[in-house]
Design a protein around this motif. Structure first.
Motif, PDB file in Angstrom:
ATOM      1  N   PRO A 154      -0.164  30.317  12.998  1.00 29.50           N
ATOM      2  CA  PRO A 154      -0.419  31.627  13.553  1.00 29.50           C
ATOM      3  C   PRO A 154      -1.316  32.173  13.217  1.00 29.50           C
ATOM      4  CG  PRO A 154       1.202  31.752  12.278  1.00 29.50           C
ATOM      5  CD  PRO A 154       0.412  30.732  11.794  1.00 29.50           C
ATOM      6  N   ASP A 155      -2.192  33.034  14.379  1.00 24.99           N
ATOM      7  CA  ASP A 155      -3.510  33.581  14.332  1.00 24.99           C
ATOM      8  C   ASP A 155      -3.171  34.974  13.678  1.00 24.99           C
ATOM      9  OD1 ASP A 155      -4.996  32.621  15.933  1.00 24.99           O
ATOM     10  OD2 ASP A 155      -4.566  32.900  17.193  1.00 24.99           O
ATOM     11  N   THR A 156      -1.009  35.361  14.089  1.00 22.70           N
ATOM     12  CA  THR A 156      -1.188  36.583  13.075  1.00 22.70           C
ATOM     13  C   THR A 156       0.650  36.512  12.882  1.00 22.70           C
ATOM     14  OG1 THR A 156      -0.193  37.480  14.919  1.00 22.70           O
ATOM     15  CG2 THR A 156      -2.848  38.048  14.320  1.00 22.70           C
ATOM     16  N   LEU A 157       0.867  36.854  12.039  1.00 17.76           N
ATOM     17  CA  LEU A 157       1.985  36.998  10.999  1.00 17.76           C
ATOM     18  C   LEU A 157       3.324  38.286  11.173  1.00 17.76           C
ATOM     19  CD1 LEU A 157       4.123  34.662  10.892  1.00 17.76           C
ATOM     20  CD2 LEU A 157       3.352  34.646   7.836  1.00 17.76           C
ATOM     21  N   PHE A 190       0.050  40.537   9.324  1.00 14.55           N
ATOM     22  CA  PHE A 190      -1.683  39.849   8.447  1.00 14.55           C
ATOM     23  C   PHE A 190      -1.971  38.814   9.253  1.00 14.55           C
ATOM     24  CE2 PHE A 190       1.794  39.726   5.359  1.00 14.55           C
ATOM     25  CZ  PHE A 190       1.495  40.642   4.098  1.00 14.55           C
ATOM     26  N   TYR A 191      -2.679  38.860   9.787  1.00 19.31           N
ATOM     27  CA  TYR A 191      -4.155  38.064  10.092  1.00 19.31           C
ATOM     28  C   TYR A 191      -4.143  37.406   8.878  1.00 19.31           C
ATOM     29  CZ  TYR A 191      -4.995  42.240  12.569  1.00 19.31           C
ATOM     30  OH  TYR A 191      -5.256  43.263  12.989  1.00 19.31           O
ATOM     31  N   ILE A 192      -4.193  35.589   9.730  1.00 17.96           N
ATOM     32  CA  ILE A 192      -4.058  34.401   9.230  1.00 17.96           C
ATOM     33  C   ILE A 192      -5.326  33.638   9.689  1.00 17.96           C
ATOM     34  CG2 ILE A 192      -3.268  32.040   8.542  1.00 17.96           C
ATOM     35  CD1 ILE A 192      -0.667  33.863   9.282  1.00 17.96           C
ATOM     36  N   HIS A 242       6.149  29.112  12.444  1.00 13.20           N
ATOM     37  CA  HIS A 242       4.921  29.524  12.281  1.00 13.20           C
ATOM     38  C   HIS A 242       5.101  29.542  10.656  1.00 13.20           C
ATOM     39  CE1 HIS A 242       3.707  30.363  15.954  1.00 13.20           C
ATOM     40  NE2 HIS A 242       3.724  31.719  16.724  1.00 13.20           N
ATOM     41  N   GLN A 243       6.583  29.970  10.795  1.00 11.67           N
ATOM     42  CA  GLN A 243       6.360  30.546   8.696  1.00 11.67           C
ATOM     43  C   GLN A 243       6.702  28.487   8.012  1.00 11.67           C
ATOM     44  OE1 GLN A 243      10.023  32.064   7.214  1.00 11.67           O
ATOM     45  NE2 GLN A 243      10.479  33.311   9.441  1.00 11.67           N
ATOM     46  N   LEU A 244       7.148  28.173   8.901  1.00  6.95           N
ATOM     47  CA  LEU A 244       7.018  26.313   7.999  1.00  6.95           C
ATOM     48  C   LEU A 244       5.351  25.969   8.402  1.00  6.95           C
ATOM     49  CD1 LEU A 244       8.060  23.600   7.736  1.00  6.95           C
ATOM     50  CD2 LEU A 244       8.869  23.307  10.207  1.00  6.95           C
TER      51      LEU A 244
END
Length: 157
Positions: free
Chosen positions: A98-101, A123-125, A70-72
């Protein structure tokens, strides 16, 4: 005469391919790969049929977690991860935001409660524009202070 250079194959591990040129070092640092004690091969500014130039990272003896993927995706949304076992690709998948982190990046708002209380950042993305075009903007909205930020403000350049 065209000369093709080859990089040594890895027996077991992960290959991150199709990284946008110039992002390979950033990914190494973000995921702390250089300090993991694993053998790493990095190729930078390599020719790519789809992207012009690309970076590639091979990490022997290490499989990536879903959180790391997800970070990538924030740095290299067009990248692919190849899982290698016994010198063969046993799984290959593309990046997906992702939807969230949770708990990865601090909130840039200095008044946010997540900076002073024992809670993980959250965070919501969302993506504004077409994800495949160069015009897409990734927005990150903090669950606690409800402020929205461009991805670059939260994760850096």
């Amino acid at each position: 005469m065209s000369e093709k250079l080859q990089v040594e194959a890895i027996q077991q591990g992960t290959v991150i391919d199709h990284i946008p040129a110039g992002q390979g070092i950033r990914i190494l640092k973000r995921l702390h790969l250089e300090s993991a004690g694993k053998r790493i091969t990095v190729g930078m500014n390599l020719p790519s049929q789809n992207h012009g130039l690309k970076d590639i990272i091979k990490v022997e003896g290490r499989m990536f977690t879903e959180d790391e993927a997800h970070q990538l995706a924030l740095f290299a949304p067009s990248a692919t991860i190849n899982v290698i076992d016994d010198y063969e690709v046993v799984n290959k998948f593309g990046m997906q935001l992702p939807d969230t982190l949770v708990g990865v990046f601090p909130c840039p708002n200095s008044n946010c409660i997540s900076l002073n209380e024992p809670v993980n950042s959250y965070f919501y993305i969302s993506v504004k524009g077409e994800a495949d075009s160069g015009d897409a903007q990734v927005k990150m909205r903090c669950k606690y202070c409800e402020k929205s930020f461009n991805k670059e403000v939260v994760v850096g350049n």
